[in-house]
Scaffold this motif. Structure first.
Motif, PDB file in Angstrom:
ATOM      1  N   ARG A   1       1.010   4.118  -2.855  1.00  0.00           N
ATOM      2  CA  ARG A   1       0.737   5.533  -2.578  1.00  0.00           C
ATOM      3  C   ARG A   1       1.891   6.398  -3.070  1.00  0.00           C
ATOM      4  O   ARG A   1       1.672   7.425  -3.710  1.00  0.00           O
TER       5      ARG A   1
ATOM      6  N   GLN B   1       0.893  10.048  -3.635  1.00  0.00           N
ATOM      7  CA  GLN B   1       0.063  10.361  -2.471  1.00  0.00           C
ATOM      8  C   GLN B   1       0.961  10.462  -1.242  1.00  0.00           C
ATOM      9  O   GLN B   1       2.041   9.893  -1.211  1.00  0.00           O
TER      10      GLN B   1
ATOM     11  N   ASN C   1       0.827  -1.220   0.000  1.00  0.00           N
ATOM     12  CA  ASN C   1       0.000   0.000   0.000  1.00  0.00           C
ATOM     13  C   ASN C   1       0.852   1.259   0.000  1.00  0.00           C
ATOM     14  O   ASN C   1       0.574   2.213  -0.718  1.00  0.00           O
TER      15      ASN C   1
END
Ligand code: ATP
Ligand code: MG
Length: 441
Positions: A281, A286, A277
């Motif tokens: 990202r 992100q 994850n």
């Protein structure tokens, strides 16, 4: 390599780096772009930063630039500061045996530990000596703004073509000088999608324990480069293969082994999910915080410790939790010094796992308003994916809660209160404790 034989061009070099190169040149010094900047441009990757090497001494560099800061003890370096952009300028380093008598007399220039580790390395030299002091052949390429040639002193261009990570010189000596080079070998292999050469790979396992000599603060820097750079999962696997991971996260390694012995894989799957994850990202620009990943790495070791304390002591759940937290954290700090600003949100994420489970009355709103609610909820979602069952249901409840109207939220809370008896034992007032909850960052 002459200008027409390579793809490196001024177009790809940041204006600030060019400014520094030209200013040094005008000052009468040699100046080259070196390291990752040249390497990445040859590979067609956008460089992360630009490092410069010069024959000017730190003092001479400082005299040329108003925006210059001299830093470092182990390696004295000049930082030329352009707002948030910093260009690192290093003076060519020389060999220890070729140091002048005057330099040798001065204990401040170079120092080695009993293991052969370089504690200080401030003997200056020529460009070819500097090349030999660098770690990998692919990192010892110099780009000149004088004639736009690339100077390759260690066969780095051929290794880039063959996609090989190779240490310059005798690998064992080079790892002993600086054990962090073992971590760097892995990092470059995954980052650049290259192989670690056989001779460079071979000594890693036998020498891995030299990482115990690295100060935990430096290990934290390396942790960031390895795990918060978009390649966490790949680095995790390769670090474990080389027996290096246990020096970053000893408790996690122990728990992974214990889990495997019991034919379980909850924790292994959980931390891998957290890493992929995080990678995803980062690779989609992100925001990420190292605190989340650190909290994930240590979550199952922490939970096990809580369980163990509850079985072997009379501590309340609350006290067992904080005692375990303290033990796990202080153990981890011996390998990697996690700065306080990341410790606080890690604790918040963990504390929220309990707060998110208890939703009766006003509690759901309180948890929802917690400054780290988002991170705590994301963490719960990950746990739900791995644990399924009640944890997955709880995560789903919070997903629905956030989308629900105020009236539906009330209903949701009521139905929780109706279905679950309030847990008296954990409702006891907590003793006041410093820096345990609330104020993050
Ligand atoms: P990136 O910046 O993409 O992580 P880089 O190669 O530029 O990669 P830096 O840590 O910025 O890595 O270091 C710049 C250069 O300094 C390296 O390319 C290498 O030549 C030299 N260097 C850095 N660390 C070491 C080390 N531990 N031992 C020897 N040389 C090093
Ligand atoms: Mg760099």
């Amino acid at each position: 390599m002459a200008r027409d034989q390579h793809t490196v061009s001024r177009k790809f070099i940041s204006d600030n780096a060019l400014k520094v190169l030209y200013r040094l040149k005008k000052g009468g010094y040699d100046a080259y772009l070196v390291g990752g900047g040249v390497r990445d441009m040859l590979l067609g990757i956008e460089p992360k930063d630009f490092d410069i090497a010069t024959n000017a001494t730190p003092e001479q560099i400082k005299a040329l630039f108003r925006n210059c800061r001299l830093i470092g003890r182990r390696f004295r370096l000049a930082h030329i500061v352009f707002g948030r952009d910093i260009i690192e300028v290093a003076t060519f380093r020389g060999h220890h045996d070729s140091a002048s008598d005057k330099q040798k007399e001065c204990k401040k220039t170079s120092k080695q530990s009993a293991d052969g580790m370089l504690l200080r390395d401030n003997i200056y030299g020529s460009i070819d000596e500097d090349a030999e002091r660098r770690d990998f052949t692919i990192n010892a390429l110099y780009y000149s703004v004088e004639n736009f040639n690339i100077y390759d002193f260690a066969g780095g261009v051929a290794d880039i073509e063959q996609r090989l990570i190779r240490l310059i010189g005798d690998p064992e000596t080079r790892y002993r000088e600086d054990p962090v080079r073992m971590l760097r070998a892995v990092r470059f292999a995954t980052k650049l999608d290259m192989e670690i050469g056989e001779e460079t790979a071979q000594p890693i396992k036998p020498l891995a324990n030299l990482l115990l000599n690295i100060p935990p603060a430096r290990m934290f820097e390396e942790f960031l480069k390895l795990f918060v750079s978009g390649k966490a999962l790949a680095n995790f696997h390769m670090l474990r293969d080389y027996g290096l991971f246990e020096y970053l996260f000893p408790i996690v390694e122990q728990n992974l082994i214990a889990e495997q012995a019991q034919a379980e894989d909850h924790m292994s799957r959980f931390i891998q999910l957290a890493m992929s994850n995080t990678d995803q990202r980062i690779n989609t620009n992100q925001r990420v915080t190292p605190a989340f990943l650190l909290a994930a790495f240590l979550w199952y070791p922490l939970s096990r410790q809580v369980t163990q304390l509850r079985q072997t002591t009379q501590l309340t759940p609350q006290d067992a939790f904080f005692a375990a937290l303290h033990e796990v954290m202080s153990e981890q700090q011996r390998s990697i010094a996690v700065p306080k600003r990341f410790q606080a949100p890690m604790k918040d994420i963990w504390i929220l796992q309990d707060k998110l489970a208890r939703r009766e009355g006003k509690r759901a709103y309180k948890a929802f308003e917690h400054p780290k609610f988002r991170a705590g909820y994301d963490f719960l979602l990950l746990r739900g994916e791995i644990e399924g069952g009640e944890t997955a249901q709880l995560a789903k409840w919070w997903t629905d809660f956030q989308e629900a109207s105020p009236e539906s939220q009330q209903m949701m809370i009521k139905s929780v209160a109706g279905s679950r008896p309030a847990r008296r034992s954990v409702r006891k007032r907590r003793k006041p404790r410093k820096a345990s909850t609330g104020k993050a960052e």
